[in-house]
Design an enzyme around this catalytic site. Sequence first.
Site, mmCIF file in Angstrom:
data_model
loop_
_atom_site.group_PDB
_atom_site.id
_atom_site.type_symbol
_atom_site.label_atom_id
_atom_site.label_comp_id
_atom_site.label_asym_id
_atom_site.label_seq_id
_atom_site.Cartn_x
_atom_site.Cartn_y
_atom_site.Cartn_z
ATOM 1 N N CYS A 184 20.586 -20.870 -94.011
ATOM 2 C CA CYS A 184 21.346 -19.640 -94.196
ATOM 3 C C CYS A 184 21.186 -19.225 -95.656
ATOM 4 O O CYS A 184 21.545 -19.999 -96.555
ATOM 5 C CB CYS A 184 22.816 -19.925 -93.883
ATOM 6 S SG CYS A 184 23.912 -18.554 -94.254
ATOM 7 N N CYS A 194 17.823 -12.964 -94.438
ATOM 8 C CA CYS A 194 18.946 -13.542 -93.689
ATOM 9 C C CYS A 194 18.299 -14.146 -92.453
ATOM 10 O O CYS A 194 17.430 -13.520 -91.832
ATOM 11 C CB CYS A 194 19.946 -12.447 -93.297
ATOM 12 S SG CYS A 194 21.102 -12.919 -91.984
#
Length: 257
Positions: free
Chosen positions: A77, A189
């Site tokens: 992440c 992302c």
Amino acid sequence: MNKIGKRPIAVLDSGLGGVSVLRHLMHELPNEDYIYFGDTANVPYGSKTSEDICDITVKNIEMLLAEYSVKAVVIACNTATGAAAATCRAKFDGIPIIGIEPAVKPAVTQSGKENPTVLVMATPLTLSQEKFTSLAQKYNPNASIIPLPCDGLASLIEAGAPESDIRALLKKLFSSVEGTDIDSIVLGCTHYPLIEDMIAEIFPDARIFDGGLGTALQTRRRLSELGLLSDSSEKGKITVINSAGDHSFAERAMKHI
Ligand code: DGL
């Protein structure tokens, strides 16, 4: 190999996004066991504060170490890496912690242009962090880096929203760069590679980059340096868990692998 090498690797994200990294890990390190953890009780990370994401990530790693005895942690992440990787490395000394960051370097150096225009799609929190500002500054003299905070995009992907809703949000987000010649796009992302086809359709001439493969290769390097690679010759096992007790999560995650 010592006994620790047999333990699983934790891969964590706010939800489904980290699966885009897990698939590279499974390809590069197929004989490892993985615990994939989607922190769906706290998704989305990208609109929270850096302090909140740091606290959440520390707690999640504590849980993964205590309950699953993992030998390494991959923070799959970008948002949590920016907010928490440094703190976690200091706190969990001895456990390799590998993070992911927006793939700005390859997007600049492999764009095929001398002074490329690079669009960086990421969560608002990733783009507001010092870690990203200095990364962008490093390449800014040779490239024009355009940060594009994509508020709400990870949530739509996570929720499995209809394609038409995702396309409508993309149209709105890209309106600020309409008419700009984009050479490279960074999917900053881990949720965004799950909709890469839609983005490629909108920008057919741009090259698209994400940090998934680089993160998998870095994980292999770190484990190898530490003598922690599994010596199994069998395909590893994947266990999918989440923090919200969502029974459909594992099935949804596996669909993206
Ligand atoms: N997948 C995460 C990332 O790479 C964050 C998505 C979210 O906002 O929860 O940044």
